[in-house]
Design a protein around this motif. Structure first.
Motif, short mmCIF file in Angstrom:
data_model
loop_
_atom_site.label_atom_id
_atom_site.label_comp_id
_atom_site.label_asym_id
_atom_site.label_seq_id
_atom_site.Cartn_x
_atom_site.Cartn_y
_atom_site.Cartn_z
N ASP A 16 -15.00 3.68 7.95
CA ASP A 16 -16.17 4.23 8.63
C ASP A 16 -16.93 5.19 7.72
N GLY A 17 -18.15 4.86 7.41
CA GLY A 17 -19.01 5.73 6.61
C GLY A 17 -18.68 5.75 5.13
N ASN A 18 -17.80 4.89 4.68
CA ASN A 18 -17.45 4.85 3.25
C ASN A 18 -18.35 3.83 2.56
N PRO A 19 -19.24 4.28 1.68
CA PRO A 19 -20.14 3.35 1.00
C PRO A 19 -19.42 2.36 0.09
N LEU A 20 -18.16 2.61 -0.21
CA LEU A 20 -17.39 1.73 -1.09
C LEU A 20 -16.36 0.90 -0.32
N ALA A 21 -16.43 0.89 1.00
CA ALA A 21 -15.45 0.20 1.84
C ALA A 21 -15.38 -1.30 1.55
N ALA A 22 -16.45 -1.90 1.08
CA ALA A 22 -16.46 -3.34 0.79
C ALA A 22 -15.50 -3.71 -0.34
N LEU A 23 -15.02 -2.73 -1.09
CA LEU A 23 -14.08 -2.99 -2.18
C LEU A 23 -12.63 -3.08 -1.69
N ILE A 24 -12.40 -2.71 -0.43
CA ILE A 24 -11.05 -2.60 0.11
C ILE A 24 -10.67 -3.87 0.88
N ALA A 25 -9.49 -4.42 0.53
CA ALA A 25 -8.96 -5.59 1.25
C ALA A 25 -7.99 -5.15 2.34
N GLY A 26 -7.29 -4.05 2.16
CA GLY A 26 -6.33 -3.58 3.14
C GLY A 26 -5.65 -2.31 2.67
N PHE A 27 -4.72 -1.85 3.48
CA PHE A 27 -4.00 -0.61 3.14
C PHE A 27 -2.63 -0.61 3.79
N CYS A 28 -1.79 0.27 3.32
CA CYS A 28 -0.51 0.55 3.96
C CYS A 28 -0.17 2.01 3.67
N LEU A 29 0.79 2.53 4.40
CA LEU A 29 1.18 3.94 4.29
C LEU A 29 2.64 4.04 3.86
N THR A 30 2.92 5.01 3.02
CA THR A 30 4.30 5.33 2.65
C THR A 30 4.42 6.84 2.58
N GLU A 36 11.06 17.71 -3.89
CA GLU A 36 11.23 18.96 -3.16
C GLU A 36 11.74 18.62 -1.77
N LEU A 37 11.72 19.53 -0.87
CA LEU A 37 12.24 19.28 0.47
C LEU A 37 11.21 18.61 1.38
N GLU A 38 10.03 18.36 0.89
CA GLU A 38 8.99 17.74 1.71
C GLU A 38 8.57 16.41 1.12
N ALA A 39 8.05 15.57 2.00
CA ALA A 39 7.50 14.28 1.57
C ALA A 39 6.05 14.25 2.00
N GLY A 40 5.19 13.71 1.14
CA GLY A 40 3.77 13.65 1.45
C GLY A 40 3.33 12.22 1.68
N PRO A 41 2.31 12.03 2.51
CA PRO A 41 1.82 10.69 2.79
C PRO A 41 1.05 10.11 1.60
N VAL A 42 1.22 8.83 1.42
CA VAL A 42 0.47 8.09 0.40
C VAL A 42 -0.23 6.93 1.10
N VAL A 43 -1.52 6.83 0.90
CA VAL A 43 -2.29 5.70 1.41
C VAL A 43 -2.49 4.74 0.25
N HIS A 44 -1.84 3.59 0.34
CA HIS A 44 -1.98 2.55 -0.69
C HIS A 44 -3.14 1.66 -0.27
N VAL A 45 -4.10 1.50 -1.16
CA VAL A 45 -5.30 0.71 -0.89
C VAL A 45 -5.29 -0.52 -1.79
N GLN A 46 -5.37 -1.68 -1.17
CA GLN A 46 -5.42 -2.94 -1.90
C GLN A 46 -6.88 -3.33 -2.13
N LEU A 47 -7.21 -3.60 -3.38
CA LEU A 47 -8.57 -4.01 -3.72
C LEU A 47 -8.78 -5.47 -3.35
N ARG A 48 -10.03 -5.85 -3.21
CA ARG A 48 -10.39 -7.25 -2.92
C ARG A 48 -9.90 -8.16 -4.05
N PRO A 49 -9.61 -9.42 -3.74
CA PRO A 49 -9.15 -10.36 -4.77
C PRO A 49 -10.14 -10.46 -5.93
#
Length: 121
Positions: A16-30, A36-49
């Protein structure tokens, strides 16, 4: 980071509102355990073929995605609002860009839409 991130909120932030969104094929989270004692979220973005980005274009896409997801999460959940006492990186979301079919997208996921991958992919 004690807040919940929902795949639908991340998806809205990426597209939503991302002018570069057309470059994205999908995503996943890890979660990335930084040692350290904390874990941070990572958004993995897959580029278009077939898409290859220059380092500058990749940086622009990653920053645009990070701003959009952060904006969406801030609007949805006050837990993502900045907390000065926790330091500037406390709620920072990592964005990892991957060519199509590589990284965590190399093997089909058994989880619906591949939103959440176990093991840090």
């Amino acid at each position: 980071m004690g807040a919940n991130s929902y795949p639908r909120d991340v998806e809205r932030g990426l597209f939503d509102g991302n002018p570069l969104a057309a470059l994205i094929a999908g995503f996943c989270l890890t979660l990335d355990a930084s040692g350290e004692l904390e874990a941070g979220p990572v958004v993995h973005v897959q580029l278009r073929p077939g898409l290859t980005l220059s380092p500058v274009a990749a940086d622009q896409l990653a920053k645009s995605c990070q701003r959009g997801v952060q904006r969406q999460l801030d609007a949805r959940d006050g837990d993502f609002a900045p907390h000065p006492e926790a330091g500037p990186a406390a709620n920072e979301l990592a964005i990892a860009l991957h060519p199509y079919g590589s990284g965590p997208f190399a093997a089909p996921s058994s989880i619906r839409n591949g939103y959440l991958l176990r093991g840090g992919g």
